[in-house]
Design a protein around this motif. Structure first.
Motif, PDB file in Angstrom:
ATOM      1  N   ALA A  82       0.836  -1.200   0.000  1.00 21.96           N
ATOM      2  CA  ALA A  82       0.000   0.000   0.000  1.00 21.96           C
ATOM      3  C   ALA A  82       0.871   1.250   0.000  1.00 21.96           C
ATOM      4  CB  ALA A  82      -0.925   0.001   1.217  1.00 21.96           C
ATOM      5  N   THR A  83       0.464   2.222  -0.801  1.00 20.72           N
ATOM      6  CA  THR A  83       1.228   3.455  -0.889  1.00 20.72           C
ATOM      7  C   THR A  83       0.919   4.359   0.297  1.00 20.72           C
ATOM      8  OG1 THR A  83      -0.528   4.439  -2.235  1.00 20.72           O
ATOM      9  CG2 THR A  83       1.288   3.391  -3.407  1.00 20.72           C
ATOM     10  N   ASP A  84       1.929   5.076   0.748  1.00 20.04           N
ATOM     11  CA  ASP A  84       1.721   6.045   1.819  1.00 20.04           C
ATOM     12  C   ASP A  84       1.034   7.285   1.263  1.00 20.04           C
ATOM     13  OD1 ASP A  84       2.973   4.448   3.719  1.00 20.04           O
ATOM     14  OD2 ASP A  84       4.955   5.257   3.255  1.00 20.04           O
ATOM     15  N   VAL A  85       0.136   7.846   2.051  1.00 23.06           N
ATOM     16  CA  VAL A  85      -0.506   9.093   1.652  1.00 23.06           C
ATOM     17  C   VAL A  85       0.528  10.206   1.713  1.00 23.06           C
ATOM     18  CG1 VAL A  85      -2.286  10.781   2.232  1.00 23.06           C
ATOM     19  CG2 VAL A  85      -2.755   8.325   2.477  1.00 23.06           C
ATOM     20  N   PRO A  86       0.748  10.928   0.610  1.00 24.30           N
ATOM     21  CA  PRO A  86       1.755  12.001   0.633  1.00 24.30           C
ATOM     22  C   PRO A  86       1.336  13.137   1.551  1.00 24.30           C
ATOM     23  CG  PRO A  86       0.518  12.035  -1.434  1.00 24.30           C
ATOM     24  CD  PRO A  86       0.115  10.790  -0.705  1.00 24.30           C
ATOM     25  N   ARG A  87       2.243  13.556   2.407  1.00 23.67           N
ATOM     26  CA  ARG A  87       1.975  14.643   3.340  1.00 23.67           C
ATOM     27  C   ARG A  87       2.606  15.930   2.819  1.00 23.67           C
ATOM     28  NH1 ARG A  87      -2.053  12.239   5.964  1.00 23.67           N
ATOM     29  NH2 ARG A  87      -1.460  10.157   6.678  1.00 23.67           N
ATOM     30  N   PRO A  88       1.869  17.029   2.817  1.00 22.49           N
ATOM     31  CA  PRO A  88       2.442  18.283   2.322  1.00 22.49           C
ATOM     32  C   PRO A  88       3.507  18.832   3.258  1.00 22.49           C
ATOM     33  CG  PRO A  88       0.282  18.674   3.292  1.00 22.49           C
ATOM     34  CD  PRO A  88       0.472  17.188   3.273  1.00 22.49           C
ATOM     35  N   GLY A  89       4.533  19.446   2.675  1.00 21.85           N
ATOM     36  CA  GLY A  89       5.568  20.057   3.495  1.00 21.85           C
ATOM     37  C   GLY A  89       5.046  21.254   4.265  1.00 21.85           C
ATOM     38  N   ILE A  90       4.092  21.972   3.670  1.00 23.25           N
ATOM     39  CA  ILE A  90       3.440  23.111   4.319  1.00 23.25           C
ATOM     40  C   ILE A  90       1.956  22.785   4.420  1.00 23.25           C
ATOM     41  CG2 ILE A  90       2.867  25.563   4.108  1.00 23.25           C
ATOM     42  CD1 ILE A  90       5.413  25.914   2.437  1.00 23.25           C
ATOM     43  N   THR A  91       1.406  22.880   5.619  1.00 22.39           N
ATOM     44  CA  THR A  91      -0.017  22.590   5.802  1.00 22.39           C
ATOM     45  C   THR A  91      -0.843  23.444   4.845  1.00 22.39           C
ATOM     46  OG1 THR A  91       0.291  22.018   8.120  1.00 22.39           O
ATOM     47  CG2 THR A  91      -1.941  22.598   7.429  1.00 22.39           C
ATOM     48  N   ARG A  92      -1.697  22.796   4.079  1.00 22.95           N
ATOM     49  CA  ARG A  92      -2.515  23.503   3.098  1.00 22.95           C
ATOM     50  C   ARG A  92      -3.693  24.181   3.780  1.00 22.95           C
ATOM     51  NH1 ARG A  92      -4.371  19.414  -1.063  1.00 22.95           N
ATOM     52  NH2 ARG A  92      -5.074  21.321  -2.095  1.00 22.95           N
ATOM     53  N   ARG A  93      -4.091  25.351   3.243  1.00 24.87           N
ATOM     54  CA  ARG A  93      -5.163  26.125   3.829  1.00 24.87           C
ATOM     55  C   ARG A  93      -6.147  26.509   2.732  1.00 24.87           C
ATOM     56  NH1 ARG A  93      -0.640  27.036   3.675  1.00 24.87           N
ATOM     57  NH2 ARG A  93      -0.821  29.096   2.759  1.00 24.87           N
ATOM     58  N   ILE A  94      -7.390  26.115   2.898  1.00 22.43           N
ATOM     59  CA  ILE A  94      -8.423  26.399   1.903  1.00 22.43           C
ATOM     60  C   ILE A  94      -9.578  27.101   2.591  1.00 22.43           C
ATOM     61  CG2 ILE A  94     -10.114  25.360   0.331  1.00 22.43           C
ATOM     62  CD1 ILE A  94      -8.095  23.150  -0.201  1.00 22.43           C
ATOM     63  N   ILE A  95     -10.017  28.215   2.008  1.00 17.39           N
ATOM     64  CA  ILE A  95     -11.182  28.904   2.564  1.00 17.39           C
ATOM     65  C   ILE A  95     -12.349  28.765   1.585  1.00 17.39           C
ATOM     66  CG2 ILE A  95      -9.755  30.492   3.899  1.00 17.39           C
ATOM     67  CD1 ILE A  95     -10.508  32.691   1.852  1.00 17.39           C
ATOM     68  N   MET A  96     -13.510  28.422   2.133  1.00 20.50           N
ATOM     69  CA  MET A  96     -14.752  28.338   1.366  1.00 20.50           C
ATOM     70  C   MET A  96     -15.519  29.633   1.612  1.00 20.50           C
ATOM     71  SD  MET A  96     -14.889  25.282  -0.075  1.00 20.50           S
ATOM     72  CE  MET A  96     -14.099  23.659   0.103  1.00 20.50           C
ATOM     73  N   CYS A  97     -15.751  30.404   0.560  1.00 24.22           N
ATOM     74  CA  CYS A  97     -16.271  31.737   0.819  1.00 24.22           C
ATOM     75  C   CYS A  97     -17.239  32.229  -0.256  1.00 24.22           C
ATOM     76  CB  CYS A  97     -15.109  32.727   0.953  1.00 24.22           C
ATOM     77  SG  CYS A  97     -13.995  32.745  -0.458  1.00 24.22           S
ATOM     78  N   ASN A  98     -18.013  33.211   0.132  1.00 23.53           N
ATOM     79  CA  ASN A  98     -18.872  34.011  -0.727  1.00 23.53           C
ATOM     80  C   ASN A  98     -19.508  35.057   0.177  1.00 23.53           C
ATOM     81  OD1 ASN A  98     -20.882  35.165  -2.434  1.00 23.53           O
ATOM     82  ND2 ASN A  98     -20.976  33.282  -3.614  1.00 23.53           N
ATOM     83  N   GLN A  99     -19.596  36.285  -0.279  1.00 24.43           N
ATOM     84  CA  GLN A  99     -20.201  37.333   0.538  1.00 24.43           C
ATOM     85  C   GLN A  99     -21.680  37.071   0.771  1.00 24.43           C
ATOM     86  OE1 GLN A  99     -22.434  39.789  -0.835  1.00 24.43           O
ATOM     87  NE2 GLN A  99     -22.699  40.880   1.108  1.00 24.43           N
ATOM     88  N   LYS A 100     -22.314  36.322  -0.154  1.00 29.50           N
ATOM     89  CA  LYS A 100     -23.745  36.041  -0.052  1.00 29.50           C
ATOM     90  C   LYS A 100     -23.983  34.832   0.850  1.00 29.50           C
ATOM     91  CE  LYS A 100     -27.829  35.194  -2.939  1.00 29.50           C
ATOM     92  NZ  LYS A 100     -28.305  34.025  -2.192  1.00 29.50           N
TER      93      LYS A 100
END
Length: 416
Positions: free
Chosen positions: A105-123
């Motif tokens: 089984a392959t290891d899940v690749p871990r990012p070197g920098i923690t990824r940050r995602i924002i879900m947004c809309n003014q409405k």
């Protein structure tokens, strides 16, 4: 037995495999990006070259299994099986196990920098919370299980081909392993919809909260507030930082904070080493709170493009377009004023229902025509999400095969 195949250099082989072994083969082949028939072909070749047969495998309850092999390989396999005194079913099971042992089984690749995602809309009311939850769940699902995933870019292809979008027709799917990432969902909206949707208690007004950490008035360790979303699909990888209604006062409190745009960075920094990705459910705001969220999603030094950034959730109607313009103006202002690099990860069109007529269909075409950022997902307006909330279940565990879940996984793959 075998029968001629459509290809001139392969023949169809029909035998049996235990269900558990077949499932392991499917998952492992998907993890390695290998066609199942190529995996079986390699396993048989390696098994035939062994000096002696491996350990006997329990094949009780084996079900029919078919694949295509190069001409002559099955005859060689039958000969070796006869020499070793094992049945064809046992020999095939051993061959598959040989391939599994050779291809762990392959290891899940871990990012070197923690990824940050924002879900947004003014409405408000466009479904940011729903998309935050569903995509986060898909990113955290079991990497040793296969799940139905919508085929990427199917929406764009349909529109470019001039064909209508039929939300009643099941979209084409592929089966892929779960994301397997360690995911933190942050309820950054004082209305606490994400917290409520997941059946978690809101943080008490008099206690500690993310708002207090942003304002520089913490009452404890932010890690102590995190709740694990318990489900076998996530196995401790999916967590929530619950919301608190004190967020309604955040813009006022941030106005007196030094370097207020970086307030969310400072608050969440102690948590980042524990997660591969942090997904923030933003409030419907154009104030200082949104500035802090956008700043948090900026591309950091040494981070590759498209790893962190902004996902804009919209609906196929006119008011979403007006709110989109306001939000992108705010993002562009921060880009210019603070010299930030902010990546748009895409647009998600949520709660789509073509039965609403020309407004919906023409608006959808308008979102696709934006081009940059591009539409990365279309989520139909169906009942499963509302049912999951009523049942206090996550969508992807409540209805893992519904079109909404399939679409959430497709979006997760687009941004992962």
């Amino acid at each position: 037995m075998s029968s001629p195949a459509t290809s001139s250099d392969r023949e169809k082989v029909v035998s049996k495999l235990p269900g558990w072994l077949r499932q392991n083969l499917k998952v492992r082949a998907a993890q390695h990006g290998v066609d199942i028939q190529d995996a079986v072909q390699q396993g048989i070749a390696d098994w035939c070259r062994l000096a002696s047969g491996p350990e006997i495998i329990d094949t009780s309850g084996a079900d029919p299994f078919s694949t295509f092999l190069p001409e002559g390989q099955w005859d060689q396999f039958r000969s070796v099986a006869a020499d070793r005194g094992v049945s064809l079913i046992q020999g095939l099971a051993q061959s598959v196990q040989v391939w599994l042992d050779t291809n762990p089984a392959t290891d899940v690749p871990r990012p070197g920098i923690t990824r940050r995602i924002i879900m947004c809309n003014q409405k408000g009311g466009v479904g940011k919370t729903t998309v935050t939850e569903g995509v986060s769940e898909a990113l955290a699902e079991d990497p040793d299980q296969l799940y139905p995933v919508g085929v990427p870019h199917q929406l764009t292809k349909l529109l470019h081909d001039g064909g209508p979008i039929d939300e009643d027709h099941p979209q084409q799917v592929e089966h892929e392993p779960g994301g397997g990432l360690r995911v933190l969902m942050v309820d950054f909206d004082p209305q606490c919809h994400l917290t409520n949707q997941l059946g978690v208690e809101k943080l008490p007004l008099e206690g500690d909260s993310l708002t207090k950490h942003l304002a520089g008035e913490p009452k404890g360790d932010l890690k102590d507030l995190i709740v694990s979303i318990e489900d076998d699909h996530y196995q401790g990888r999916l967590h929530l930082l619950p919301g608190c209604i004190d967020g309604f006062l955040l813009d006022v409190r941030l106005s007196t904070v030094r370097a207020r745009e970086a307030a969310l960075d400072r608050a969440l920094a102690p948590l980042e080493n524990d997660y591969d990705i942090i997904v923030v459910d933003c409030p419907p705001s154009l104030g200082l709170t949104m500035d802090a969220a956008i700043h948090y999603a900026r591309r950091r030094d040494g981070e590759s493009p498209g790893r962190s950034g902004v996902v804009i959730v919209v609906q196929a109607e006119d008011s979403s377009a007006d709110a989109y313009d306001l939000l992108t103006d705010q993002i562009e202002s921060l880009r210019t004023d603070l010299a930030l690099t902010i990546d748009y990860l895409g647009i998600v069109v949520n709660l789509y229902d073509g039965r609403r007529g020309y407004i919906a269909t023409s608006s959808l075409e308008g979102w696709v025509a934006v081009g940059d950022p591009r539409v990365i997902g279309l989520i139909p307006d169906l009942k499963e999400q509302r049912e999951a909330v009523r049942a206090n279940r996550t969508l992807l565990s409540y209805a893992p095969k519904c079109q909404q879940s399939v679409s959430m996984r497709a979006i997760a793959r687009e941004i992962s």
